[in-house]
Design an enzyme around this catalytic site. Structure first.
Site, PDB file in Angstrom:
ATOM      1  N   CYS A  30       0.836  -1.198   0.000  1.00  0.00           N
ATOM      2  CA  CYS A  30       0.000   0.000   0.000  1.00  0.00           C
ATOM      3  C   CYS A  30       0.874   1.252   0.000  1.00  0.00           C
ATOM      4  O   CYS A  30       2.108   1.161   0.044  1.00  0.00           O
ATOM      5  CB  CYS A  30      -0.930   0.018   1.212  1.00  0.00           C
ATOM      6  N   ASP A 444       9.894  21.118 -37.483  1.00  0.00           N
ATOM      7  CA  ASP A 444      10.939  21.259 -38.489  1.00  0.00           C
ATOM      8  C   ASP A 444      10.312  20.911 -39.837  1.00  0.00           C
ATOM      9  O   ASP A 444       9.264  20.255 -39.885  1.00  0.00           O
ATOM     10  CB  ASP A 444      12.085  20.303 -38.148  1.00  0.00           C
ATOM     11  N   ASP A 637      13.735  15.994 -36.480  1.00  0.00           N
ATOM     12  CA  ASP A 637      14.371  14.709 -36.760  1.00  0.00           C
ATOM     13  C   ASP A 637      15.865  14.793 -36.979  1.00  0.00           C
ATOM     14  O   ASP A 637      16.540  13.771 -37.004  1.00  0.00           O
ATOM     15  CB  ASP A 637      13.728  14.071 -37.997  1.00  0.00           C
ATOM     16  N   ASP A 641      18.204  19.916 -35.235  1.00  0.00           N
ATOM     17  CA  ASP A 641      17.003  20.140 -34.418  1.00  0.00           C
ATOM     18  C   ASP A 641      17.274  19.925 -32.935  1.00  0.00           C
ATOM     19  O   ASP A 641      16.440  20.273 -32.094  1.00  0.00           O
ATOM     20  CB  ASP A 641      15.872  19.189 -34.855  1.00  0.00           C
TER      21      ASP A 641
END
Length: 746
Positions: A30, A444, A637, A641
């Site tokens: 718990c 991009d 990508d 970037d």
């Protein structure tokens, strides 16, 4: 998204460095257990932070120190707190074996609990039948001693686990769910036993053997259901781990031999038979086949693989034989990276859960005090001892903090698991929260909104032939992975041009390259890049306004422009429309010229764009948007970037992107489908919504149930059922996320 980095600390390094240590912890039941383990770990010198995940039964500790046995010391601290712990191995093969052992143990424990549940049910039913008779107005009674025997067997057979847990907690001066169940059921059973001993077969007053037995049976039933649901929620990690083959067929000197995957190294060649699972990341050197990548990337259709194509470990070869050059093995493969990301995301803890864990630390002691107050209160107002006892027991039983401890981690487990199965990898809970609240998505262009496969569309030489212009532009780009470079090299190959060797090559990301080809100084890149280098008379206007210009200079003289055109992704417009429907602003940032950027923006449906952006300019633009109060997600990508991905509140890398982009991003899309971007928003919001729902219902059970129990409006048996169902409902609600799949609308 800015993150605190964890630095691995070799033995003997400065204690100022930190390292991540993971422990597998058994015995937690718990939120009170979570709080106790965190306190035990926090007391160990060098521990900076300890996060405990109840659903995964693991502890992630950030440790600063140079102790070589830190993992063992931390495990010892957990064991002294009353739980079993062991450091998780850094070796992938050992982790796989440990995971397999843990699953085997879990299945064995589940079988034992099911058997125990069946026995408890069979013993409890005779105790419940007279209660049913009373409701029906019939006087059905078991002999008193039979009730006592049945109730006692259930109390100590089923209740043993709760007694053990309560005793461990008591030895460390703390309290858990086991404490509440053990105290409550023992009080009911003990009161009944005293009546039987004192009065024999003619015992007067209601006996609560059936109440204690029903509570224990229902709690055990809830635990069984909870364990099964948690196991389903953790299917993502098990599914990913199961994809990793154990052996491969290596080609050496024209012969094949089978070796363990762990013995493979980069540069080897492996053969993959039709229908076999690909054992490594690599590049196809010969053969043609269709590969099923669905379990890794979520791509539903087989993907054609031929010479030069990249393949991923764990995917399934189709009907053709492939020979693959090994490029990554072990912990460097895509599957290994996916496992690390999924495990990191699922072991994270939402800020609201940290608050819940702090509350749980005082919750159980407060309930014990409340039960005493309830008992005394009933006696003060004139209630009987029996009435006071029943109310106190009901308070103890219904106030279980299990649901509180499971509310967030089970939802996170199910949500990130469902995302991973669809090709969306989330690094951590912070990334999930950031993408859920993002109101601006920045994209991009090349390779993200477009296919990233530009082709030469127009050639405008100045004082040289087309072949000379293309040959020099391509020669200086040899070894460059940029999509424009690949387009120039493809054009040179199509023209049958022999390329001279380039030397002294240097690249300016987002601008261009320069070096020497055949003794000549060559510069190729954006027209502005040539102007910066002092080249006179540089043209920038192409006949095709949608094409991207590459300007070329030789020995300081401008010799022409080459225009390359890329096609927008087929799903780009659909993805932008889905984001717009969610009231999310879209913006494209590109280093291209204004005309080319405008055409791509129009074709893809991006709301706004900025052209002629350098990598640092993209970062500044994102920072400007953040300064306006926007929560910004960046989708890219390429290497250029990476700065923008790191600056944004959350960075999303496309699956076809560079390793730098994938490592920098907070979320990785395992295939280049822009519709996964709005899908990421969807699963993030659904997961966070499930966390809020679960916490709401967990608190409601206690806020409503405890007062009703204290007022004598609930019997212990009903309280036990409510407590068991609270955990089951929370886990089951979270498990519904496992059914989620992205809506890839066209």
């Amino acid at each position: 998204m800015k993150r605190d980095e964890t630095i691995a600390t070799p033995q003997g390094t400065s204690a100022d460095a930190t390292r991540q240590i993971t422990l597998d912890v058994d015995g937690m039941s718990c939120a009170g257990c979570v709080s106790r383990v965190e306190k035990a770990l926090a007391a160990v010198p060098g521990v900076q932070e300890a996060n405990i995940n109840l659903a995964l039964a693991r502890a992630d500790i950030r440790y600063a120190g140079d102790r070589s046995d830190a993992g063992d010391a931390l495990a010892q601290a957990v064991q002294e707190a009353g739980y079993t712990a062991r450091p998780r191995s850094k070796d992938a093969a050992e982790r796989a074996r440990a995971r397999e052992r843990a699953e085997t143990e879990a299945r064995g424990k589940m079988r034992r609990e099911v058997v125990l549940l069946v026995i408890a049910t069979l013993l409890t039913l005779p105790l419940v039948v007279p209660m049913i008779g009373m409701v029906a107005g019939q006087a059905w009674h078991l002999p008193v001693f039979v009730e006592a025997v049945l109730g006692t067997i259930v109390q100590f057979a089923v209740g043993a686990r709760f007694y053990r847990g309560a005793w461990k907690a008591l030895k460390t001066g703390s309290f858990t769910m086991d404490t509440l169940v053990a105290v409550g059921t023992t009080a009911a059973w003990g009161y009944s036993l005293v009546l039987v001993v004192m009065q024999g077969a003619g015992a007067r007053g209601h006996l609560y053997f059936e109440g204690a037995a029903v509570i224990l049976t229902l709690v055990l039933f809830g635990k069984v259901l909870e364990t099964r649901a948690k196991a389903r929620a953790g299917d993502a990690i098990r599914a990913l781990a199961s994809l990793r083959p154990q052996s491969a067929r290596v080609i050496e000197n024209g012969h094949e031999r089978e070796v363990a995957v762990g013995d493979l190294v980069t540069g080897m060649q492996v053969a993959v038979a039709p229908g076999a699972r690909i054992p490594v990341d690599g590049v196809v050197s010969s053969g043609v086949s269709e590969v099923d990548e669905s379990l890794v990337t979520g791509e539903s259709h087989p993907v054609l693989k031929e010479t030069g194509a990249r393949v991923v470990e764990g995917t399934v070869n189709g009907n053709g034989r492939l020979v693959i050059d090994v490029t990554a093995t072990g912990e460097d493969t895509t599957i290994a990276r996916m496992l690390r990301m999924v495990e990191a995301a699922q072991s994270g803890k939402a800020p609201v859960q940290k608050l819940v864990d702090r509350i749980a630390g005082v919750f159980v002691p407060a309930v014990l005090v409340l039960a005493v107050i309830t008992f005394a209160g009933w006696l003060i107002v004139g209630g009987t001892f029996e009435t006071a006892l029943v109310a106190a027991v009901s308070v103890l039983v219904i106030a279980c903090p299990c649901a509180l401890g499971l509310a967030a981690p089970t939802a996170l487990l199910a949500g990130t698991g469902a995302a991973a199965r669809s090709g969306i990898l989330v690094r951590d809970i912070e990334a999930l929260e950031a993408v859920a609240r993002a109101d601006t998505f920045v994209f991009d262009k090349t390779g993200t909104l477009t296919l990233g496969e530009p082709r030469v569309a127009t050639i405008q030489p100045s004082g040289v032939s087309e072949d000379d212009l293309v040959g020099l532009a391509a020669a200086i780009q040899q070894g460059n992975a940029h999509p424009l470079a690949r387009g120039l090299l493809d054009e040179a190959e199509a023209r049958g041009l022999g390329l001279a060797e380039a030397s002294d090559v240097s690249a300016a990301p987002g601008k261009g390259v320069e070096g020497r080809v055949g003794g000549q100084a060559i510069i190729a890149g954006q027209p502005d890049f040539l102007v910066e280098r002092g080249i006179p008379g540089v043209a920038s206007r192409l006949n095709d306004p949608a094409a991207t210009p590459v300007a070329v200079a030789r020995d300081g003289v401008f010799i022409g422009l080459i225009g390359l055109r890329d096609q927008p992704r087929a799903e780009a417009a659909s993805a932008m429309a889905q984001l717009a429907a969610r009231n999310i602003r879209t913006r494209m940032l590109t280093g291209d010229l204004e005309d080319a950027a405008r055409i791509v923006a129009s074709e893809t449906g991006v709301a706004d764009f900025a052209a002629r952006m350098k990598p640092d300019g993209k970062s500044r633009e994102i920072a400007r948007l953040q300064g306006e109060g926007k929560t910004v997600a960046m989708v890219g990508d390429g290497i250029n970037d990476a700065p923008a991905l790191a600056t944004a509140d959350v960075g999303i890398a496309m699956g076809s992107g560079s390793d730098v982009a994938l490592e920098t991003a907070d979320i990785a899309l395992m295939r280049s489908d822009l519709r996964l971007v709005p899908a990421t928003c969807d699963i993030a919001k659904r997961t966070l919504s499930k966390i809020r729902q679960n916490l709401f219902w967990a608190f409601v059970y206690n806020v409503v149930g405890i007062p009703l129990a204290a007022l004598g409006l609930l019997t212990p048996a009903v309280a036990g059922a409510a407590m068991a169902m609270s955990s089951v409902s929370v886990v089951s609600n979270a498990a519904l996320l496992s059914r989620w799949k992205p809506k890839l609308e066209e």
